[in-house]
Every structure is written in structure tokens, then in C-alpha cells.
Write a protein that holds these residues in place. Structure first.
Motif, PDB file in Angstrom:
ATOM      1  N   ARG A 251      33.896  44.838  63.595  1.00 24.26           N
ATOM      2  CA  ARG A 251      35.163  44.877  62.879  1.00 24.26           C
ATOM      3  C   ARG A 251      35.020  43.876  61.739  1.00 24.26           C
ATOM      4  O   ARG A 251      35.515  42.764  61.794  1.00 24.26           O
ATOM      5  N   GLY A 252      34.284  44.298  60.706  1.00 18.54           N
ATOM      6  CA  GLY A 252      33.903  43.360  59.669  1.00 18.54           C
ATOM      7  C   GLY A 252      34.073  43.894  58.273  1.00 18.54           C
ATOM      8  O   GLY A 252      34.370  45.076  58.053  1.00 18.54           O
ATOM      9  N   ALA A 253      33.867  43.000  57.326  1.00 16.53           N
ATOM     10  CA  ALA A 253      33.826  43.354  55.905  1.00 16.53           C
ATOM     11  C   ALA A 253      32.807  42.441  55.255  1.00 16.53           C
ATOM     12  O   ALA A 253      32.753  41.240  55.558  1.00 16.53           O
ATOM     13  N   ASN A 254      31.990  43.013  54.399  1.00 15.63           N
ATOM     14  CA  ASN A 254      30.982  42.180  53.745  1.00 15.63           C
ATOM     15  C   ASN A 254      31.640  41.106  52.900  1.00 15.63           C
ATOM     16  O   ASN A 254      31.307  39.933  53.003  1.00 15.63           O
ATOM     17  N   LEU A 255      32.576  41.515  52.041  1.00 19.23           N
ATOM     18  CA  LEU A 255      33.281  40.577  51.167  1.00 19.23           C
ATOM     19  C   LEU A 255      34.766  40.642  51.497  1.00 19.23           C
ATOM     20  O   LEU A 255      35.552  41.302  50.809  1.00 19.23           O
ATOM     21  N   LEU A 256      35.154  39.950  52.534  1.00 18.09           N
ATOM     22  CA  LEU A 256      36.531  40.011  53.015  1.00 18.09           C
ATOM     23  C   LEU A 256      37.518  39.556  51.948  1.00 18.09           C
ATOM     24  O   LEU A 256      38.656  40.038  51.899  1.00 18.09           O
ATOM     25  N   GLU A 257      37.098  38.638  51.076  1.00 25.46           N
ATOM     26  CA  GLU A 257      37.997  38.138  50.040  1.00 25.46           C
ATOM     27  C   GLU A 257      38.347  39.194  49.007  1.00 25.46           C
ATOM     28  O   GLU A 257      39.353  39.056  48.284  1.00 25.46           O
TER      29      GLU A 257
ATOM     30  N   ALA B  98      28.924  41.252  69.179  1.00 28.41           N
ATOM     31  CA  ALA B  98      30.095  41.663  68.415  1.00 28.41           C
ATOM     32  C   ALA B  98      30.301  40.741  67.224  1.00 28.41           C
ATOM     33  O   ALA B  98      29.993  39.542  67.282  1.00 28.41           O
ATOM     34  N   TYR B  99      30.840  41.324  66.161  1.00 29.33           N
ATOM     35  CA  TYR B  99      31.144  40.552  64.952  1.00 29.33           C
ATOM     36  C   TYR B  99      32.506  40.986  64.433  1.00 29.33           C
ATOM     37  O   TYR B  99      32.779  42.173  64.256  1.00 29.33           O
ATOM     38  N   ILE B 100      33.349  39.987  64.144  1.00 24.19           N
ATOM     39  CA  ILE B 100      34.679  40.232  63.601  1.00 24.19           C
ATOM     40  C   ILE B 100      34.881  39.343  62.381  1.00 24.19           C
ATOM     41  O   ILE B 100      34.756  38.113  62.475  1.00 24.19           O
ATOM     42  N   GLY B 101      35.165  39.956  61.219  1.00 25.06           N
ATOM     43  CA  GLY B 101      35.496  39.175  60.044  1.00 25.06           C
ATOM     44  C   GLY B 101      34.505  39.297  58.907  1.00 25.06           C
ATOM     45  O   GLY B 101      33.848  40.323  58.719  1.00 25.06           O
ATOM     46  N   LYS B 102      34.354  38.215  58.159  1.00 26.48           N
ATOM     47  CA  LYS B 102      33.548  38.193  56.939  1.00 26.48           C
ATOM     48  C   LYS B 102      32.060  38.111  57.275  1.00 26.48           C
ATOM     49  O   LYS B 102      31.642  37.282  58.076  1.00 26.48           O
ATOM     50  N   TRP B 103      31.245  38.918  56.591  1.00 23.56           N
ATOM     51  CA  TRP B 103      29.801  38.965  56.821  1.00 23.56           C
ATOM     52  C   TRP B 103      29.036  38.351  55.655  1.00 23.56           C
ATOM     53  O   TRP B 103      28.296  37.397  55.808  1.00 23.56           O
ATOM     54  N   HIS B 104      29.146  38.897  54.473  1.00 24.81           N
ATOM     55  CA  HIS B 104      28.546  38.391  53.229  1.00 24.81           C
ATOM     56  C   HIS B 104      27.013  38.347  53.270  1.00 24.81           C
ATOM     57  O   HIS B 104      26.384  37.487  52.659  1.00 24.81           O
ATOM     58  N   LEU B 105      26.417  39.313  53.989  1.00 31.32           N
ATOM     59  CA  LEU B 105      24.958  39.385  54.052  1.00 31.32           C
ATOM     60  C   LEU B 105      24.454  40.815  53.884  1.00 31.32           C
ATOM     61  O   LEU B 105      23.354  41.138  54.319  1.00 31.32           O
ATOM     62  N   ALA B 106      25.274  41.664  53.256  1.00 32.72           N
ATOM     63  CA  ALA B 106      24.893  43.060  53.062  1.00 32.72           C
ATOM     64  C   ALA B 106      24.959  43.409  51.580  1.00 32.72           C
ATOM     65  O   ALA B 106      25.422  42.622  50.746  1.00 32.72           O
ATOM     66  N   GLY B 107      24.497  44.617  51.272  1.00 35.43           N
ATOM     67  CA  GLY B 107      24.485  45.053  49.885  1.00 35.43           C
ATOM     68  C   GLY B 107      25.577  46.037  49.544  1.00 35.43           C
ATOM     69  O   GLY B 107      25.807  46.327  48.361  1.00 35.43           O
ATOM     70  N   THR B 108      26.256  46.559  50.563  1.00 34.15           N
ATOM     71  CA  THR B 108      27.292  47.560  50.326  1.00 34.15           C
ATOM     72  C   THR B 108      28.486  47.303  51.245  1.00 34.15           C
ATOM     73  O   THR B 108      28.406  46.537  52.200  1.00 34.15           O
ATOM     74  N   GLU B 109      29.577  47.977  50.927  1.00 34.66           N
ATOM     75  CA  GLU B 109      30.798  47.929  51.732  1.00 34.66           C
ATOM     76  C   GLU B 109      31.257  49.367  51.956  1.00 34.66           C
ATOM     77  O   GLU B 109      31.394  50.111  50.966  1.00 34.66           O
ATOM     78  N   PRO B 110      31.476  49.798  53.205  1.00 32.15           N
ATOM     79  CA  PRO B 110      31.289  49.085  54.473  1.00 32.15           C
ATOM     80  C   PRO B 110      29.814  48.749  54.735  1.00 32.15           C
ATOM     81  O   PRO B 110      28.914  49.371  54.188  1.00 32.15           O
ATOM     82  N   VAL B 111      29.613  47.797  55.616  1.00 37.32           N
ATOM     83  CA  VAL B 111      28.263  47.352  55.938  1.00 37.32           C
ATOM     84  C   VAL B 111      27.584  48.394  56.826  1.00 37.32           C
ATOM     85  O   VAL B 111      28.094  48.721  57.899  1.00 37.32           O
ATOM     86  N   PRO B 112      26.423  48.932  56.406  1.00 33.75           N
ATOM     87  CA  PRO B 112      25.721  49.908  57.250  1.00 33.75           C
ATOM     88  C   PRO B 112      25.128  49.244  58.492  1.00 33.75           C
ATOM     89  O   PRO B 112      24.916  48.025  58.520  1.00 33.75           O
ATOM     90  N   ALA B 113      24.858  50.031  59.496  1.00 39.63           N
ATOM     91  CA  ALA B 113      24.405  49.513  60.795  1.00 39.63           C
ATOM     92  C   ALA B 113      23.142  48.675  60.682  1.00 39.63           C
ATOM     93  O   ALA B 113      22.988  47.666  61.380  1.00 39.63           O
ATOM     94  N   ASP B 114      22.210  49.077  59.790  1.00 40.07           N
ATOM     95  CA  ASP B 114      20.943  48.349  59.701  1.00 40.07           C
ATOM     96  C   ASP B 114      21.070  47.048  58.924  1.00 40.07           C
ATOM     97  O   ASP B 114      20.082  46.331  58.760  1.00 40.07           O
ATOM     98  N   GLN B 115      22.268  46.714  58.432  1.00 39.00           N
ATOM     99  CA  GLN B 115      22.480  45.443  57.742  1.00 39.00           C
ATOM    100  C   GLN B 115      23.470  44.537  58.478  1.00 39.00           C
ATOM    101  O   GLN B 115      23.992  43.600  57.898  1.00 39.00           O
ATOM    102  N   ARG B 116      23.678  44.811  59.761  1.00 39.72           N
ATOM    103  CA  ARG B 116      24.644  44.022  60.542  1.00 39.72           C
ATOM    104  C   ARG B 116      23.983  42.957  61.411  1.00 39.72           C
ATOM    105  O   ARG B 116      24.638  42.349  62.262  1.00 39.72           O
ATOM    106  N   GLY B 117      22.706  42.717  61.236  1.00 39.25           N
ATOM    107  CA  GLY B 117      22.040  41.619  61.928  1.00 39.25           C
ATOM    108  C   GLY B 117      21.954  41.762  63.429  1.00 39.25           C
ATOM    109  O   GLY B 117      21.799  40.752  64.132  1.00 39.25           O
ATOM    110  N   GLY B 118      22.082  42.969  63.963  1.00 44.12           N
ATOM    111  CA  GLY B 118      21.965  43.159  65.400  1.00 44.12           C
ATOM    112  C   GLY B 118      23.272  43.178  66.158  1.00 44.12           C
ATOM    113  O   GLY B 118      23.277  43.226  67.390  1.00 44.12           O
ATOM    114  N   HIS B 119      24.413  43.144  65.451  1.00 46.68           N
ATOM    115  CA  HIS B 119      25.714  43.199  66.109  1.00 46.68           C
ATOM    116  C   HIS B 119      26.107  44.663  66.340  1.00 46.68           C
ATOM    117  O   HIS B 119      26.086  45.470  65.412  1.00 46.68           O
TER     118      HIS B 119
END
Length: 444
Positions: A121-127, A96-117
Motif C-alpha cells: 500500500r505504497g506510493a513512490n512519491l507520496l508528496e 509488507a510496505y505502507i507509505g512512501k517508497w521513493h526508490l522506483a522509476g514509475t508510479e504505481p511502483v511495479p512489483a520488481d521495484q518494490r525491494g521484496g515487499h
């Protein structure tokens, strides 16, 4: 044997000296300090890249950012990257992942860019998609969720809901806050409203008190964020205790990098200095309880191997970090004597940190690349006598042998971790400052 739950409590841009254990007198982190004393405190903990995306790629993969391909912000984590989450999932964990990710190319983060989580409940650029009192996250289906309360509390509430939900499998959860990072749109540090009336007298670290920057206007809000993060840590621990999970759950606290408040360059990090690269770090739970204070240099690339070993899972050979668990049981065991830091975006640079010395080089070209063929010496600090790095000794005749030794060691680290063989141009020799000298026994 029951596998432990694992929680990574991950803050953003938090200096190491915000904690009481590192000398901050403002009582901002009583929960961190208490848990670190009872568990394991990593007194010398560092990022390997002082900027968000690259540091996060190092945490997820146990590899240097140049090796993950995420050597600067805006470069997504490769879909085939071996990550902590993919390893935990293979080992039977819910991820599970909750919060800021900052490792994807789009928002929302697609499943294949979530690193296996899986749970998300995340956002690529939460700021950019939320504010201090307007928290917005996306779920596995890309649907937006607005969460009530101050952003730290909103993410913590979400984490508590997750960890208190009954499940058959152990879980691996990363709780990734934006705080105490600034809110980009206003270039400010919005702390909870209640902090404005309760704030104690501000303590200013010596580097910020000496150098020109923004600390005079930003430290109050920054420290308010740190205080609320520590309260969130306490709330999470209480939730684990009240649901009988505390004895079989590892909680690992760290930050992705520090903050120098525009004293070293025109923004907040991206420099070789302790303010940028040194972070607070501690762990509690199985394998870490009563581990004491570990003085060896702990790197963000060591966290994945450490947590995998603590969970009884295999550590992939591709990971460049090392599990620190053996050092906890044998404090004088074999461990690194130096640590390489990569720096991008502000410059193409490398630095080497030893117990006493900090040595840095930078590419003379203004084009920022992942690596350079030629670097020039830029900084040398004596951390034993100048811990806040206020006097640059590079080029001093009295420290020529130190620079030579550090140059060789940095080149060896670059070769080991990057597979490159660049040149380093020595700095122009200048007269010794005062009566300084370095004995042969203190060169390294």
C-alpha cells in the motif's frame, strides 16, 4: 522459538531535536520518549546521505548509496539488490510496505521495484500523489486507494489493519510516512487542523534562531506534524498491546534525514550539518527492551543487519553496516569511532563525524556526480563546544592538526566504503580566532 514480528516506523525529514530526549521542551514526543527509555535509545543516530532516495536505499540494503547506485534521487533501487525485505522473506516472514517508497522509476511502483515487499500500500512519491487530507496509495495490482483522515492517521489505520489481521507467519512491516516533510506543491508543512489552536509556545533550536531561513514560518506546522506522528506511534503500540503482540514485536523508529529549513543552502537538507544528518532513533521489543541509552554512533546502514540479527536471520556479507545488538549487551564493546556521510545533488561532498569533530570536503566542480577525484576542505566544527555548528574552524591555524587528522581518517573511510582514493586539498591557512588552541589529547 517464535520469531519476532518487526515493524520499521519510518518518518521523513525529522530533526533529532524534535524529541524530548534530545531537549525539545514542547512535549511533542511523549510516546517516543517513553518507549526509548523502556527500550533502547540511540542517542547518536545518523543518516549516511541527507536526501530521501539515497537514504532509503541505505536503509533497505545496509549499504552506502554510492554502492547501491542510488546516490541521488530519481535512481531506482536495482532489481537484484539484497534488501531487508528479501532477507526476511527468505527467512519465512510475510513482508509488507505502507507509505512512501521513493526508490522506483514509475508510479504505481511495479512489483520488481518494490525491494521484496509482497503486501503493498505504497506510493513512490507520496508528496506528489497525495495531500495532508487526501491520502492516495496503490496496492499490489496498481489500483489506487483513497484513505480517509489526515495522512499520518490514514497510513497508521492501514498499518493497524495489517498487523491485526491473523496470519501464521511472522511479519516484517515498514510504515513509511511523508511527515514531517514539507508538501512540495505549496512549500509548507500542513499540520492537522486541530494543532492550530492547541500549539504551545514555539521553541526554536539555536541554529534556526541564529541563521536566516524559513523556520519562523514553518516550525509551527512542522512541530504539529511531529506531534501527530508521535500520537500515531502510540496508537500502533496500543494495537499491538491489545492483540497480545507487544511482547514479541520489535518496533524500530527512525527518520531518513533531518531538516535545516533553508539555513545552510536553498532547500531543506543536503548538507553535512547535524540538522541534516542527525535523526531520532529508538527500538523496543525482543533484544531491545531495557537496553538503555546507546551512545555509539548508529548509522542508517546498521539497521538492516541489526534487525536481521534480532530476528535470528543471517546478515548478508554484502551489507556494509553492522548489527548494534552486541553493543547493547556490552556498552563498552568494539564500535566505530567515526562515520562517513555522502552528500549529493547540492554538491558532490563527503563529511566525517566523530564524537567531537565534524569535517567536510566538497568537489570544486559544479557538476554533481556520485564521487569526485579531488575534494577541497570546506568545514570543520567543534561539536563539543559548538553543537549547532555556528562557527566554521576550517583553515584556522589553531586547528590545522585536527584538520590533518580528520583528512586522513576521511580518506580511509572513502577507501573502505567506496574503494576510491581521491585527493583532498587543504584549506588556505588563516589566523587563529581569538585565543583558541587544541591540546594534543583533543585532536581526535
Amino acid at each position: 522459538m517464535r520469531k519476532p514480528n518487526v515493524i520499521v516506523f519510518f518518518t521523513d525529514q525529522q530533526r533529532f531535536d524534535t524529541t524530548g530526549l534530545h531537549g525539545n521542551p514542547m512535549a511533542l514526543t511523549p510516546n517516543f520518549d517513553r518507549l526509548a527509555r523502556a527500550g533502547t535509545h540511540f542517542a547518536n543516530a545518523f543518516t549516511v546521505q541527507p536526501v530521501c532516495g539515497p537514504a532509503r536505499s541505505a536503509l533497505q540494503t545496509g549499504r552506502y548509496p554510492t554502492e547501491t547506485g542510488c546516490w541521488r534521487n530519481g535512481r531506482p533501487l536495482p532489481e537484484d539488490a539484497v534488501t531487508m525485505a528479501s532477507c526476511f522473506k527468505q527467512g519465512g516472514y510475510d513482508t509488507a510496505y505502507i507509505g512512501k517508497w521513493h526508490l522506483a522509476g514509475t508510479e504505481p511502483v511495479p512489483a520488481d521495484q518494490r525491494g521484496g515487499h509482497d503486501y503493498w500500500r505504497g506510493a513512490n512519491l507520496l508528496e506528489f500523489v497525495s495531500d495532508a487530507y487526501d491520502t492516495r496509495l496503490y496496492d499490489e495490482h496498481g489500483q489506487e486507494h483513497r484513505l480517509p483522515g489526515y495522512r499520518v492517521d490514514a497510513l497508521t489505520d492501514e498499518a493497524i489493519r495489517y498487523v491485526t489481521t491473523p496470519r501464521d507467519a511472522p511479519y516484517f512491516l515498514t510504515l513509511s510516512f511523508l511527515e514531517p516533510h514539507h508538501q512540495n506543491s505549496v512549500d509548507a508543512y500542513p499540520s492537522p487542523d486541530s494543532w492550530n489552536d492547541a500549539c504551545p509556545p514555539i521553541w526554536t533550536p539555536p541554529d534556526l534562531a541564529t541563521l536566516n531561513g524559513t523556520a519562523h514560518s514553518h516550525l509551527k506546522g512542522y512541530f504539529g506534524m511531529v506531534k501527530r506522528l508521535d500520537e500515531a506511534l502510540g496508537r500502533l503500540i496500543d494495537a499491538l498491546k491489545s492483540t497480545d503482540q507487544i511482547d514479541h514485536t520489535i518496533v524500530f523508529f527512525l527518520s531518513d534525514h533531518g531538516c535545516h529549513f533553508k539555513t545552510r543552502n536553498a532547500e531543506y537538507k543536503r548538507s553535512c550539518h547535524e540538522a541534516s544528518i542527525r535523526v531520532p532513533m529508538m527500538a523496543t521489543g525482543p533484544g531491545f527492551d531495557a537496553g538503555g541509552q546507546v551512545r555509539g554512533m548508529m548509522s542508517i546502514i546498521d539497521i538492516a543487519p541489526t534487525l536481521l540479527q534480532a530476528a535470528g536471520l543471517e546478515v548478508p556479507e554484502v551489507m556494509q553496516g553492522r548489527s548494534i545488538l552486541p553493543l547493547i549487551s556490552t556498552p563498552r564493546g568494539d564500535w566505530r569511532e567515526d562515520l562517513m556521510i555522502q552528500i549529493s545533488e547540492s554538491q558532490t561532498a563527503r563529511a566525517l563525524r566523530t564524537r567531537r569533530w565534524k569535517y567536510a570536503v566538497s568537489a570544486p566542480e559544479h557538476v554533481v556526480l556520485s564521487a569526485a577525484n579531488v575534494y577541497a576542505e570546506t568545514e570543520l566544527y567543534d561539536l563539543e563546544h559548538d553543537p549547532y555548528e555556528l562557527e566554521n574552524l576550517i583553515g584556522c591555524a589553531s586547528h590545522a592538526e585536527v584538520a590533518e587528522a580528520m583528512r586522513a581518517r576521511l580518506l580511509a573511510q572513502i577507501s573502505l566504503y567506496e574503494g576510491q582514493s581521491p585527493e583532498i586539498t587543504p584549506a588556505r591557512v588563516r589566523p587563529t580566532l581569538g585565543q583558541r588552541k587544541v591540546s594534543d589529547t583533543n585532536i581526535l
